[in-house]
Design an enzyme around this catalytic site. Structure first.
Site, mmCIF file in Angstrom:
data_model
loop_
_atom_site.group_PDB
_atom_site.id
_atom_site.type_symbol
_atom_site.label_atom_id
_atom_site.label_comp_id
_atom_site.label_asym_id
_atom_site.label_seq_id
_atom_site.Cartn_x
_atom_site.Cartn_y
_atom_site.Cartn_z
ATOM 1 N N LEU A 145 0.851 -1.184 0.000
ATOM 2 C CA LEU A 145 0.000 0.000 0.000
ATOM 3 C C LEU A 145 0.890 1.238 0.000
ATOM 4 O O LEU A 145 2.069 1.163 0.342
ATOM 5 C CB LEU A 145 -0.912 0.010 1.235
ATOM 6 C CG LEU A 145 -1.835 -1.204 1.410
ATOM 7 C CD1 LEU A 145 -2.531 -1.148 2.756
ATOM 8 C CD2 LEU A 145 -2.859 -1.267 0.286
ATOM 9 N N HIS A 262 13.098 2.898 -5.330
ATOM 10 C CA HIS A 262 11.995 2.669 -6.276
ATOM 11 C C HIS A 262 12.526 2.263 -7.653
ATOM 12 O O HIS A 262 11.925 2.589 -8.686
ATOM 13 C CB HIS A 262 11.112 3.916 -6.387
ATOM 14 C CG HIS A 262 9.654 3.615 -6.549
ATOM 15 N ND1 HIS A 262 8.768 3.638 -5.506
ATOM 16 C CD2 HIS A 262 8.918 3.277 -7.640
ATOM 17 C CE1 HIS A 262 7.548 3.354 -5.941
ATOM 18 N NE2 HIS A 262 7.622 3.113 -7.232
ATOM 19 N N ARG A 265 12.869 4.948 -10.320
ATOM 20 C CA ARG A 265 11.683 5.434 -11.030
ATOM 21 C C ARG A 265 11.094 6.712 -10.431
ATOM 22 O O ARG A 265 10.217 7.314 -11.034
ATOM 23 C CB ARG A 265 10.587 4.357 -11.007
ATOM 24 C CG ARG A 265 10.923 3.079 -11.727
ATOM 25 C CD ARG A 265 9.777 2.086 -11.569
ATOM 26 N NE ARG A 265 10.052 0.802 -12.154
ATOM 27 C CZ ARG A 265 9.841 0.483 -13.421
ATOM 28 N NH1 ARG A 265 9.352 1.385 -14.245
ATOM 29 N NH2 ARG A 265 10.108 -0.727 -13.879
ATOM 30 N N ASP A 293 15.895 -3.717 -2.588
ATOM 31 C CA ASP A 293 15.617 -3.925 -4.005
ATOM 32 C C ASP A 293 16.427 -2.918 -4.808
ATOM 33 O O ASP A 293 17.084 -2.042 -4.262
ATOM 34 C CB ASP A 293 14.116 -3.844 -4.316
ATOM 35 C CG ASP A 293 13.541 -2.430 -4.198
ATOM 36 O OD1 ASP A 293 14.304 -1.464 -3.987
ATOM 37 O OD2 ASP A 293 12.320 -2.299 -4.322
#
Length: 370
Positions: A145, A262, A265, A293
């Site tokens: 979320l 991200h 991005r 990540d």
């Protein structure tokens, strides 16, 4: 994080008729199958895409320090993360607009991860509702979320995820609005609403409007602490890059941290996640597990991230490319290759378990300038 039973390392046998022999073949197949707009979404980043490149470059700045003659014949690569059993320390990262890459998008991801013995982090911005994705497999799942919109909207989605059986929540904090994605702007392309609005009925909630309009988010750490207190599920926070934010997240009551920019991005010219990982790990001091990540493309990359302090890694572009190449079968193949290379790399480095992966496994790479 705890580690579970080991398994014998067997010589891999290539299956007759095996569709993909390497991850590179999967990436090439995805490029052929996706149209130019979908490829720009998948492959692109924000601004000049410096952060996107830096994520990859940071992984290449490390070399391995193998220890030979260790007598290793069995490996322990299974683990438990936030109470979820994983066959090896990988989760798939949340992917918005998943219908651009495959008509069943996140449902294929859920099916493949269940077969591979790991878990997906399911994007809120999916073509499919979280309930539909939950029904796509019996495997454990984490619901992602965003930290925007009214807290009541967030909690309504969180309660839906809990009822649908999601094992944990992952709150993305680095997306108060969309990044400045010039590759898409040049193409005059915007992801159609039907590809990311499966959880909104009707489209037009405060959260959805703020995401696409550029208004930002009025959430603070106090907001996160309040919603954390109102949900029963374990809660990850994704988008941490500094010791200061790691401390704020722990103070807000989170159960885990994802070091992330991200995938390059959002805000360009952020530091690579692998560069920031040691700072965050040092700040956390083992109080909660730390994931990472950004730029993970190979099994050897997984080993480097774990050696530098991560408990698990998330793979995003790899996941989308594999699904684009061949749906659930493509992702299952990709995860199998990723795991096989990771385990082979561990064996060659002379480490038998995840508990033996530490800073001694790697060293800064020296490039001959002569």
């Amino acid at each position: 994080m705890t580690h579970t039973d080991g398994h014998a390392v067997e010589r891999p046998v290539k299956q007759a008729g095996q569709k993909f022999a390497t991850l590179g073949e999967i990436y090439a197949c995805a490029r052929e199958r996706l149209d130019e707009d979908a490829w720009a979404v998948l492959d692109g980043g924000a601004g000049a895409e410096q952060s996107l490149r830096d994520n990859l470059a940071a992984l290449n700045r490390w070399s391995f320090r193998p220890t030979y003659m260790t007598g290793v014949t069995e490996l322990v690569t299974s683990t438990t993360f936030l109470g979820i059993d994983l066959a090896f320390p990988v989760l798939t990262a949340p992917i918005g607009g998943d219908g651009l890459f495959h008509e069943r998008g996140q449902c294929e991801i859920a099916a493949a991860t269940a077969m591979a013995g790991i878990a997906p982090v399911v994007s809120e911005a999916s073509r499919f509702s979280l309930e539909t994705v939950a029904e796509a497999s019996d495997g454990p799942k984490i619901m992602q979320l965003h930290a925007w919109g009214e807290p009541d909207e967030f909690l309504a989605l969180a309660k839906r995820a809990h009822r649908a059986g999601y094992a944990a929540l992952c709150v993305t904090i680095d997306c108060p609005t969309l990044g400045w994605r010039e590759r898409l702007m040049t193409r005059r392309f915007e992801t159609p609403a039907e590809q990311w609005s499966g959880n909104y009925d009707p489209i037009g909630t405060t959260a959805a409007n703020r995401l696409v309009s550029g208004y930002g988010s009025d959430w603070t750490w106090e907001t996160l602490a309040a919603v954390r207190a109102a949900v029963d599920s374990p809660l990850l926070v994704k988008g941490i890059l500094t010791a200061e934010d790691a401390e704020q997240a722990i103070s807000a009551g989170v159960d885990g941290i994802v070091v992330s920019n991200h995938g390059g991005r959002q805000l360009d010219c952020l530091p690579a996640t692998l560069v920031q990982l040691p700072e965050v790990v040092a700040a956390v001091r083992g109080r909660v597990p730390v994931a990472i990540d950004g730029g993970i493309r190979r099994g050897a990359d997984v080993l480097k991230a774990l050696a530098l302090g991560a408990d698990v890694v998330l793979v995003g572009r790899l996941t989308a490319m594999a699904v684009a190449a061949d749906g659930a079968a493509g992702l299952y193949a990709a995860l199998g290759l990723l795991r096989e290379e990771f385990e082979r790399s561990m064996l060659l480095a002379g480490r038998r378990s995840l508990d033996e992966l530490d800073r001694s496994v790697v060293q800064p790479r020296v490039v001959d300038q002569g």
